[in-house]
Every structure is written in C-alpha cells, then in structure tokens.
Design a protein around this motif. Sequence first.
Motif, PDB file in Angstrom:
ATOM      1  N   LEU A 118       0.820  -1.216   0.000  1.00  7.11           N
ATOM      2  CA  LEU A 118       0.000   0.000   0.000  1.00  7.11           C
ATOM      3  C   LEU A 118       0.856   1.269   0.000  1.00  7.11           C
ATOM      4  CD1 LEU A 118      -2.775   1.318   0.089  1.00  7.11           C
ATOM      5  CD2 LEU A 118      -2.709   1.146   2.584  1.00  7.11           C
ATOM      6  N   GLN A 119       1.830   1.345   0.904  1.00  6.46           N
ATOM      7  CA  GLN A 119       2.636   2.559   0.992  1.00  6.46           C
ATOM      8  C   GLN A 119       3.456   2.821  -0.273  1.00  6.46           C
ATOM      9  OE1 GLN A 119       5.238   2.843   4.368  1.00  6.46           O
ATOM     10  NE2 GLN A 119       5.818   4.947   3.933  1.00  6.46           N
ATOM     11  N   PRO A 120       4.219   1.843  -0.793  1.00  4.81           N
ATOM     12  CA  PRO A 120       4.995   2.135  -2.010  1.00  4.81           C
ATOM     13  C   PRO A 120       4.121   2.456  -3.212  1.00  4.81           C
ATOM     14  CG  PRO A 120       5.137  -0.198  -1.411  1.00  4.81           C
ATOM     15  CD  PRO A 120       4.529   0.494  -0.258  1.00  4.81           C
ATOM     16  N   CYS A 121       2.985   1.773  -3.346  1.00  2.00           N
ATOM     17  CA  CYS A 121       2.092   2.048  -4.480  1.00  2.00           C
ATOM     18  C   CYS A 121       1.476   3.443  -4.368  1.00  2.00           C
ATOM     19  CB  CYS A 121       0.997   0.992  -4.559  1.00  2.00           C
ATOM     20  SG  CYS A 121       1.552  -0.623  -5.125  1.00  2.00           S
ATOM     21  N   THR A 122       1.053   3.806  -3.149  1.00  2.00           N
ATOM     22  CA  THR A 122       0.458   5.118  -2.934  1.00  2.00           C
ATOM     23  C   THR A 122       1.479   6.221  -3.169  1.00  2.00           C
ATOM     24  OG1 THR A 122      -1.067   4.181  -1.298  1.00  2.00           O
ATOM     25  CG2 THR A 122      -0.792   6.569  -1.289  1.00  2.00           C
ATOM     26  N   SER A 123       2.701   6.028  -2.671  1.00  2.00           N
ATOM     27  CA  SER A 123       3.755   7.026  -2.841  1.00  2.00           C
ATOM     28  C   SER A 123       4.096   7.218  -4.310  1.00  2.00           C
ATOM     29  CB  SER A 123       5.011   6.612  -2.054  1.00  2.00           C
ATOM     30  OG  SER A 123       4.735   6.525  -0.675  1.00  2.00           O
ATOM     31  N   GLU A 124       4.152   6.132  -5.057  1.00  2.00           N
ATOM     32  CA  GLU A 124       4.437   6.231  -6.484  1.00  2.00           C
ATOM     33  C   GLU A 124       3.310   6.957  -7.204  1.00  2.00           C
ATOM     34  OE1 GLU A 124       5.414   3.317 -10.340  1.00  2.00           O
ATOM     35  OE2 GLU A 124       5.014   2.456  -8.359  1.00  2.00           O
ATOM     36  N   TYR A 125       2.065   6.653  -6.824  1.00  2.00           N
ATOM     37  CA  TYR A 125       0.919   7.321  -7.449  1.00  2.00           C
ATOM     38  C   TYR A 125       0.934   8.821  -7.150  1.00  2.00           C
ATOM     39  CZ  TYR A 125      -3.842   8.836  -8.327  1.00  2.00           C
ATOM     40  OH  TYR A 125      -4.934   9.528  -8.770  1.00  2.00           O
ATOM     41  N   ILE A 126       1.213   9.189  -5.907  1.00  2.00           N
ATOM     42  CA  ILE A 126       1.223  10.600  -5.516  1.00  2.00           C
ATOM     43  C   ILE A 126       2.265  11.367  -6.330  1.00  2.00           C
ATOM     44  CG2 ILE A 126       1.824  12.184  -3.640  1.00  2.00           C
ATOM     45  CD1 ILE A 126       0.510  10.178  -1.724  1.00  2.00           C
ATOM     46  N   ALA A 127       3.455  10.794  -6.496  1.00  2.00           N
ATOM     47  CA  ALA A 127       4.502  11.465  -7.262  1.00  2.00           C
ATOM     48  C   ALA A 127       4.050  11.723  -8.696  1.00  2.00           C
ATOM     49  CB  ALA A 127       5.777  10.616  -7.249  1.00  2.00           C
ATOM     50  N   GLY A 128       3.376  10.742  -9.292  1.00  2.00           N
ATOM     51  CA  GLY A 128       2.910  10.913 -10.668  1.00  2.00           C
ATOM     52  C   GLY A 128       1.788  11.916 -10.798  1.00  2.00           C
ATOM     53  N   VAL A 129       0.801  11.849  -9.896  1.00  2.00           N
ATOM     54  CA  VAL A 129      -0.346  12.747 -10.001  1.00  2.00           C
ATOM     55  C   VAL A 129       0.029  14.171  -9.599  1.00  2.00           C
ATOM     56  CG1 VAL A 129      -1.348  12.527  -7.670  1.00  2.00           C
ATOM     57  CG2 VAL A 129      -2.844  12.760  -9.647  1.00  2.00           C
ATOM     58  N   LEU A 130       1.046  14.316  -8.750  1.00  2.00           N
ATOM     59  CA  LEU A 130       1.530  15.648  -8.393  1.00  2.00           C
ATOM     60  C   LEU A 130       2.141  16.334  -9.618  1.00  2.00           C
ATOM     61  CD1 LEU A 130       1.867  17.631  -6.044  1.00  2.00           C
ATOM     62  CD2 LEU A 130       4.065  16.560  -5.533  1.00  2.00           C
ATOM     63  N   ASP A 131       2.847  15.567 -10.428  1.00  2.00           N
ATOM     64  CA  ASP A 131       3.405  16.114 -11.664  1.00  2.00           C
ATOM     65  C   ASP A 131       2.294  16.546 -12.617  1.00  2.00           C
ATOM     66  OD1 ASP A 131       5.706  16.550 -13.562  1.00  2.00           O
ATOM     67  OD2 ASP A 131       4.617  15.018 -14.698  1.00  2.00           O
ATOM     68  N   VAL A 132       1.223  15.755 -12.700  1.00  2.00           N
ATOM     69  CA  VAL A 132       0.074  16.118 -13.537  1.00  2.00           C
ATOM     70  C   VAL A 132      -0.545  17.429 -13.047  1.00  2.00           C
ATOM     71  CG1 VAL A 132      -2.246  15.442 -14.290  1.00  2.00           C
ATOM     72  CG2 VAL A 132      -0.424  13.741 -14.175  1.00  2.00           C
ATOM     73  N   ALA A 133      -0.685  17.574 -11.723  1.00  2.00           N
ATOM     74  CA  ALA A 133      -1.271  18.784 -11.150  1.00  2.00           C
ATOM     75  C   ALA A 133      -0.412  20.005 -11.472  1.00  2.00           C
ATOM     76  CB  ALA A 133      -1.432  18.624  -9.637  1.00  2.00           C
ATOM     77  N   HIS A 134       0.918  19.862 -11.375  1.00  2.00           N
ATOM     78  CA  HIS A 134       1.817  20.966 -11.729  1.00  2.00           C
ATOM     79  C   HIS A 134       1.581  21.406 -13.173  1.00  2.00           C
ATOM     80  CE1 HIS A 134       3.812  20.689  -7.989  1.00  2.00           C
ATOM     81  NE2 HIS A 134       4.684  19.745  -8.277  1.00  2.00           N
TER      82      HIS A 134
END
Length: 237
Positions: free
Chosen positions: A9-25
């Motif tokens: 859960l933690q590694p998958c969530t962290s990877e997702y957050i990094a990707g979606v944060l880039d999309v938001a930027h």
Amino acid sequence: WPEEFQPTLQPCTSEYIAGVLDVAHRLREALCASLLKGVAVDELSNMFHPRPHWAVKLISYPPYQASGNDNYQGVGPHTDTNFLTLVLQDDVGGLQVFAKGKWIDVPTHGPDVLVCNLGEQAEILSDGYFLATPHRVIRRSSDVPRISVPFFYNPKLSAKIRPTASLSKENDDKGSFLPWERPVQRKHWRMKNNSMLQTVGDNTFKSLARSHPTVFEKHHSDLCILGDGRIVKRGEK
C-alpha cells in the motif's frame, strides 16, 4: 501504514502521488497560460513554492442495493475549497457534476482516466474566469465497493488567494485577458452562504470542519463554524 496485511500500500500510494503531483503541476501551468496572453506560465509559482500543500484520500464506498428509484446520497453537492482536484475512480459510477443548468454523470472509464475538478481557489485567482466545479456522489446499485481516490492540490497554506494586479480584469489595460464572457443567463450551482476564504489554510480548515464535524468538535472544542464557513472562537460572530 498497515504493512502487516497490505505491504504494497505505501509504495504504491507514494508512487501514485509522485505521478499525479506532476500532472497537477502541469495543469496549473496550462490554466495560467490559457488565462493570460503573453504572461509566463509560472505567474503563480510563488504561491506553490517551495512546495504545494496536498492531500489524498483512499475511499471505499460499500456495496449498495437501491430500492425503487431512490439513490442513496454518497456525498452531497459541494465545491472543493482547494485549487484543483484529480479523481481516480473505478467503473462503478456515481460521480456527478453540475453543468449547463443540470446534474450530469461523469463518464466512468476506470483507472486509465483522471477526472479534474476546479476548486474555489482557482475561481478566486482567476477573478471568476474559472468556476469551481459543483459535484456530488450518487450511490448506484452495485455488488462491489466503489473505489475513489481524490487528490487535492493547493498552494502553500500561508498563501493568500486573491487576483493579483496582473490577474485582475479591472486593471487589465494591456488586453492580457482572453476576450471571453460567460452567458449571463447561465445557471451555476452555488452552495448557500459559502464564504470563499482567501487564505489557503483557512479555506482548508473550512473544508475539514464541514466534512468532518465530529472530528472538528473533538479537537477544536474552542472553535465553531458559522453558516457561511468562517471559523471563529466560540462566543464570537
């Protein structure tokens, strides 16, 4: 993190957050570029640096069987208090947005598509050119849970949200704004008595108080939320 029974859960969530944060930027830069002509895309960067404030929720709605024509209300109508929200959802459905005077279903294309809702901060910063997206969740009959992962993207908590001189239509003597106006007769859903607070932290606190009143009361018993969303000390108006 529940590593014992969900070690990924933690590694998958962290990877997702990094990707979606880039999309938001990237979306933030695109919104700024589409709003202004001849202005750098990083016009609003100082509000988001050294790092933006963000939050993510992992939501599971339990299976539900509707009776008759009644739909169980999953989340009531509202607009998000942040800058923008990116929603990852499954194909169960139920998310609706208010557009062209009525509530319409958001198409369900599964986890390959992110739904973008603009928040109140985008509306304030753009001086009303962008409107916060009214949305709600209607529970539909389903034998499986509905999964939704909203990512809330904000400027830093200390930022004050207001149109700057270069973003204000009243001070636009260079014709920077796109020559576009919304039809006056168009109906747009608004929450009654909703103050759009300028400070990111205040607006975020308003969302917490409204969405989780029991938690708010437990940890902030010296405060109360007024009908328009402003939070004050008990006894003050």
